[in-house]
Design a protein around this motif. Structure first.
Motif, PDB file in Angstrom:
ATOM      1  N   GLU A 164       0.873  -1.139   0.217  1.00  0.00           N
ATOM      2  CA  GLU A 164       0.153   0.083  -0.026  1.00  0.00           C
ATOM      3  C   GLU A 164       0.836   1.297  -0.087  1.00  0.00           C
ATOM      4  OE1 GLU A 164      -2.914  -0.143   3.208  1.00  0.00           O
ATOM      5  OE2 GLU A 164      -4.046  -1.819   2.155  1.00  0.00           O
ATOM      6  N   ALA A 165       1.817   1.214   0.803  1.00  0.00           N
ATOM      7  CA  ALA A 165       2.945   2.239   0.916  1.00  0.00           C
ATOM      8  C   ALA A 165       3.496   2.324  -0.400  1.00  0.00           C
ATOM      9  CB  ALA A 165       3.865   2.158   1.893  1.00  0.00           C
ATOM     10  N   GLN A 166       3.973   1.352  -1.025  1.00  0.00           N
ATOM     11  CA  GLN A 166       4.662   1.410  -2.587  1.00  0.00           C
ATOM     12  C   GLN A 166       3.916   1.851  -3.502  1.00  0.00           C
ATOM     13  OE1 GLN A 166       7.645   0.674  -3.129  1.00  0.00           O
ATOM     14  NE2 GLN A 166       7.543   0.591  -5.323  1.00  0.00           N
ATOM     15  N   GLU A 167       2.476   1.244  -3.824  1.00  0.00           N
ATOM     16  CA  GLU A 167       1.726   1.975  -4.513  1.00  0.00           C
ATOM     17  C   GLU A 167       1.466   3.630  -4.456  1.00  0.00           C
ATOM     18  OE1 GLU A 167      -1.692  -0.593  -4.079  1.00  0.00           O
ATOM     19  OE2 GLU A 167      -0.769  -2.303  -4.965  1.00  0.00           O
ATOM     20  N   ALA A 168       1.393   3.954  -3.051  1.00  0.00           N
ATOM     21  CA  ALA A 168       1.169   5.388  -2.662  1.00  0.00           C
ATOM     22  C   ALA A 168       2.344   5.986  -3.265  1.00  0.00           C
ATOM     23  CB  ALA A 168       0.986   5.553  -1.312  1.00  0.00           C
ATOM     24  N   ALA A 169       3.385   5.473  -3.029  1.00  0.00           N
ATOM     25  CA  ALA A 169       4.885   6.046  -3.690  1.00  0.00           C
ATOM     26  C   ALA A 169       4.733   6.189  -4.967  1.00  0.00           C
ATOM     27  CB  ALA A 169       5.981   5.422  -3.113  1.00  0.00           C
ATOM     28  N   GLU A 170       4.641   5.321  -5.781  1.00  0.00           N
ATOM     29  CA  GLU A 170       4.648   5.328  -7.394  1.00  0.00           C
ATOM     30  C   GLU A 170       3.540   6.204  -7.892  1.00  0.00           C
ATOM     31  OE1 GLU A 170       4.090   1.051  -8.276  1.00  0.00           O
ATOM     32  OE2 GLU A 170       6.059   0.519  -7.608  1.00  0.00           O
ATOM     33  N   LEU A 171       2.182   6.209  -7.189  1.00  0.00           N
ATOM     34  CA  LEU A 171       1.305   7.259  -7.707  1.00  0.00           C
ATOM     35  C   LEU A 171       1.817   8.600  -7.306  1.00  0.00           C
ATOM     36  CD1 LEU A 171      -1.681   7.246  -8.728  1.00  0.00           C
ATOM     37  CD2 LEU A 171      -2.432   7.212  -6.410  1.00  0.00           C
ATOM     38  N   ALA A 172       2.276   8.949  -6.166  1.00  0.00           N
ATOM     39  CA  ALA A 172       2.833  10.143  -6.006  1.00  0.00           C
ATOM     40  C   ALA A 172       3.706  10.840  -7.016  1.00  0.00           C
ATOM     41  CB  ALA A 172       3.212  10.295  -4.590  1.00  0.00           C
ATOM     42  N   VAL A 173       4.884   9.966  -7.355  1.00  0.00           N
ATOM     43  CA  VAL A 173       5.929  10.241  -8.090  1.00  0.00           C
ATOM     44  C   VAL A 173       5.392  10.476  -9.588  1.00  0.00           C
ATOM     45  CG1 VAL A 173       7.884   9.355  -9.415  1.00  0.00           C
ATOM     46  CG2 VAL A 173       7.718   9.192  -6.991  1.00  0.00           C
ATOM     47  N   THR A 174       4.290   9.353  -9.905  1.00  0.00           N
ATOM     48  CA  THR A 174       3.977   9.408 -11.487  1.00  0.00           C
ATOM     49  C   THR A 174       2.937  10.809 -11.583  1.00  0.00           C
ATOM     50  OG1 THR A 174       3.972   7.233 -11.399  1.00  0.00           O
ATOM     51  CG2 THR A 174       2.496   8.337 -13.026  1.00  0.00           C
ATOM     52  N   ASN A 175       2.054  11.136 -10.612  1.00  0.00           N
ATOM     53  CA  ASN A 175       1.182  12.263 -10.870  1.00  0.00           C
ATOM     54  C   ASN A 175       1.657  13.566 -10.763  1.00  0.00           C
ATOM     55  OD1 ASN A 175      -1.044  10.401 -11.149  1.00  0.00           O
ATOM     56  ND2 ASN A 175      -1.621  10.708  -9.009  1.00  0.00           N
ATOM     57  N   GLU A 176       2.930  13.506 -10.017  1.00  0.00           N
ATOM     58  CA  GLU A 176       3.367  14.802  -9.958  1.00  0.00           C
ATOM     59  C   GLU A 176       4.497  15.141 -10.944  1.00  0.00           C
ATOM     60  OE1 GLU A 176       3.759  18.383  -8.104  1.00  0.00           O
ATOM     61  OE2 GLU A 176       2.372  17.011  -7.473  1.00  0.00           O
TER      62      GLU A 176
END
Length: 684
Positions: free
Chosen positions: A307-319
């Motif tokens: 869950e943390a990994q997916e949050a990290a990947e999503l934050a990087v990708t979106n920004e």
């Protein structure tokens, strides 16, 4: 008397004769038993080949998230007459010179290896034949037990009984692992040189023959120097066996080889950068064989929180989705256990497999300042109320032989400020005054204990983060601050088992090391919270984080950072270009939003917690103008924390006409965010 002596002699001869007969009977029984055992081996079928079983990576919840074997693994079988004679000669010379003379076991080689190992008091030489290696690769796991050794001997004998030598050699060359997903010499020749095994030159053959000894260590893709050293050893072995001359060996060694571009893996796994990091840990730190990791059916249990990994990947990708060349890294560690919860090494794994989390050529800028301020606080040389004047300054150092003239961003100077204001505004003049007060050597020594292993220069500019470090090091160091001054070394691999569940490795329990006193760590934490408050460099993302958080931003011309923490996570975010391209204003502000969005999403199921307040911390109200204890007459008051014994003791006498009395901490003259009020209530 003579009769007694003769009787004793006859009895002795009869005893010896009886012993001899007994030995002959035992030898006969052993011979018959050994013959029966050999007949049994000859009649028995060999087991199914023990290969092509993917090792898998599992999250902390036990979810399978990746495999270590290449999804595009290559294996092509060829006959001996379609393999370069040079490759065959090189392999035999370096792996098994007596291959055609022994029956599976080289007893002379074993004896020689034992003598060498005894002389060196270490296992520096082995004596496994090609037949033994083939039996091991085909039919056995890689557990190191006596039962496996016995099975290896049995299967080796069976191979020798059932197959011709050329058949064994051909199977070996088609089975052995050459690294990077290539099994067998045909696949290896195609991968490394883009040609068939039959077309390999002497130089190419010597290079490839050296790889199976250590597919990672001797890979020309990974370690060219090691590969060339190994090639030299193989060529010398071929000279010793008479296959080539010394002149041919020298020419082959000097030949420039043209390698094919390394073929990328098919990207289908989750957390590919984390998978690659774990691969490196398992092979280079834990000592597992790469072939075993590739196809040994291992289960690698890790600390990754999906869950943390997916949050990290999503934050990087979106920004960064609108910045095609901009790269990023995020590493998040639970400071209490050292468990790595999330790791993103880049924006797009297909575009670049380089893991920026471990890149050590990046200046951390102002994110390094908290390490310096922690050194100042813990040494008692400064407190949160210590003041310096923020103005253009020419600093003298090294016994006045050198000068340094730093500037603040945008040439903004705030006049006389304390440590909280300096941290919130990221004031460079205050920072350099601090490092000259504390001493750069002391700052470096503390940085080492907090987890900074990269070189640090003992110069005033160290205060501004001019010594490059990696995001991994920064997250580790800030974890010490979050964990009340205790360091727990980061860990990614918890346990490794084979396909039958046998534990091959289990991470040892790591006792936390008290790097700095808890009170000093808390005072700095309290100061770093102001970065996300009004006037702080992280205030623009404070609305995205609905929980207590502390941290520091940092910006250089080429690097943007945000390193921060909650009680549960210490996270470092870096943004920049691989080619050192200058960052624009918008790009330099990307790290903080990534940190904020990741932190809130990763902890959305975790109730907000204030940072625990240890013993040895006191809180007092200060008059902001004088830095003295505030009285009822002071128009402004602010709550500040100190290591017990370092707090101001003199009351402000600038306001009013009566004997000044400090305001007790119970009074709360100002209103702040809900969690700040909660924190103050807790302290009171």
């Amino acid at each position: 008397m003579h009769r007694l002596v003769r009787s004793n002699r006859q009895g002795s001869r009869r005893g010896k004769l009886l012993l001899l007969k007994l030995l002959l009977v035992c030898a006969l029984i052993a011979t018959v038993a050994f013959g029966a055992f050999l007949y049994y081996l000859h009649q028995s079928d060999l087991p199914l080949a023990y290969s092509d079983r993917n090792s898998q990576l599992l999250s902390r919840e036990g979810e399978a998230i990746a495999v270590f074997s290449s999804t595009d693994r290559s294996r092509s079988k060829v006959t001996l007459d379609h393999i370069s004679p040079y490759l065959i000669q090189a392999t035999l010379a370096v792996e098994d010179r007596q291959f055609y003379d022994h029956f599976g076991f080289d007893f002379k080689g074993m004896a020689r290896a034992i003598l060498v190992n005894l002389r060196e008091m270490n296992k520096v030489q082995g004596a496994s034949t090609l037949s033994q290696q083939l039996a091991r690769n085909l039919y056995l796991s890689h557990e190191r037990t006596w039962s496996r050794k016995i099975k290896e001997a049995m299967y080796t004998a069976q191979l020798e009984m059932k197959l011709e030598k050329d058949q064994i050699l051909q199977m070996y060359l088609n089975e052995i692992y050459y690294g990077h997903g290539a099994y067998g010499i045909e696949a290896a020749a195609q991968m490394y040189f883009g040609k068939t095994a039959e077309q390999l030159s002497l130089a190419e053959s010597a290079m490839l023959a050296g790889v199976p000894k250590g597919p990672t260590y001797y890979s020309p893709f990974n370690q060219m120097k090691n590969a060339k050293d190994r090639q030299r050893l193989v060529l010398n072995a071929m000279v010793e066996t008479g296959h080539i001359t010394e002149q041919q060996a020298e020419q082959a060694y000097d030949e420039i080889l043209h390698f094919k571009s390394q073929k990328l893996r098919t990207i289908g796994d989750k957390a590919p950068y984390f998978r690659d990091y774990v691969r490196n840990v398992v092979i280079n730190e834990l000592g597992f064989d790469e072939g075993l990791l590739e196809h040994g059916g291992l289960n690698i249990y890790t600390t990754l929180d999906m869950e943390a990994q997916e949050a990290a990947e999503l934050a990087v990708t979106n920004e960064l989705k609108e910045s095609p060349e901009l790269e990023a890294a995020l590493i998040s560690i639970d400071p209490r256990s050292g468990h790595i919860k999330a790791l993103v090494g880049g924006v797009n794994y297909k575009r670049s497999q380089y893991n920026h989390v471990f890149a050590t050529a990046r200046q951390p800028g102002s994110t390094f300042k908290p390490i310096m301020y922690l050194s100042a606080l813990s040494s008692r040389k400064m407190t949160s109320a210590s003041k310096f004047t923020s103005q253009p300054t020419l600093f003298h150092y090294d016994n006045n032989r050198k000068t340094y003239s730093p500037k603040n961003f945008g040439d903004k100077y705030l006049g006389e400020i304390d440590m909280r204001q300096a941290i919130a505004a990221s004031d460079n003049i205050y920072a350099v005054n601090t490092i000259l007060t504390v001493g750069a050597d002391q700052v470096i020594e503390l940085g080492r204990r907090m987890g900074i292993s990269s070189p640090m220069s003992a110069v005033p500019s160290l205060a501004l983060g001019t010594s490059p470090v990696s995001p991994f090091e920064m997250a580790t160091a800030f974890g010490v601050i979050s964990n009340q001054g205790k360091q727990v070394k980061p860990i990614a691999v918890l346990k490794i088992t084979d396909d039958e569940g046998r534990v091959l490795y289990e991470a040892p329990s790591s006792a936390p090391e008290q790097v700095v006193e808890p009170a000093a760590a808390y005072v700095l934490t309290h100061l770093l919270e102001s970065v996300f408050e009004a006037g702080g460099t992280g205030n623009r993302v404070s609305a995205d984080i609905k929980r207590p958080v502390a941290g520091k931003t940092g910006t250089t011309s080429t690097d943007a950072w945000m390193v921060g923490f909650t009680p549960e996570l210490s996270t470092a975010v870096w943004v920049g270009y691989d080619k050192g391209k200058m960052l624009g204003t918008a790009e330099s502000r990307k790290a903080a939003p990534i940190f904020a969005k990741y932190t809130e999403k990763a902890l959305e199921k975790v109730p907000p917690k204030i940072f625990p307040i240890p013993d040895g911390v006191v809180s007092v109200y200060l008059d902001p103008a004088t830095g003295k204890l505030a009285t009822e007459d002071c128009p402004d008051k602010k709550l500040e924390v100190f290591i017990e014994g370092t707090e101001p003791t003199e009351a402000c006498d600038e306001h009013g006409h009566q004997e000044p009395e400090p305001v007790p901490v119970e009074n709360k003259p100002e209103t702040r965010s809900w969690w700040s009020d909660l924190k103050r209530w807790w302290m009171d």
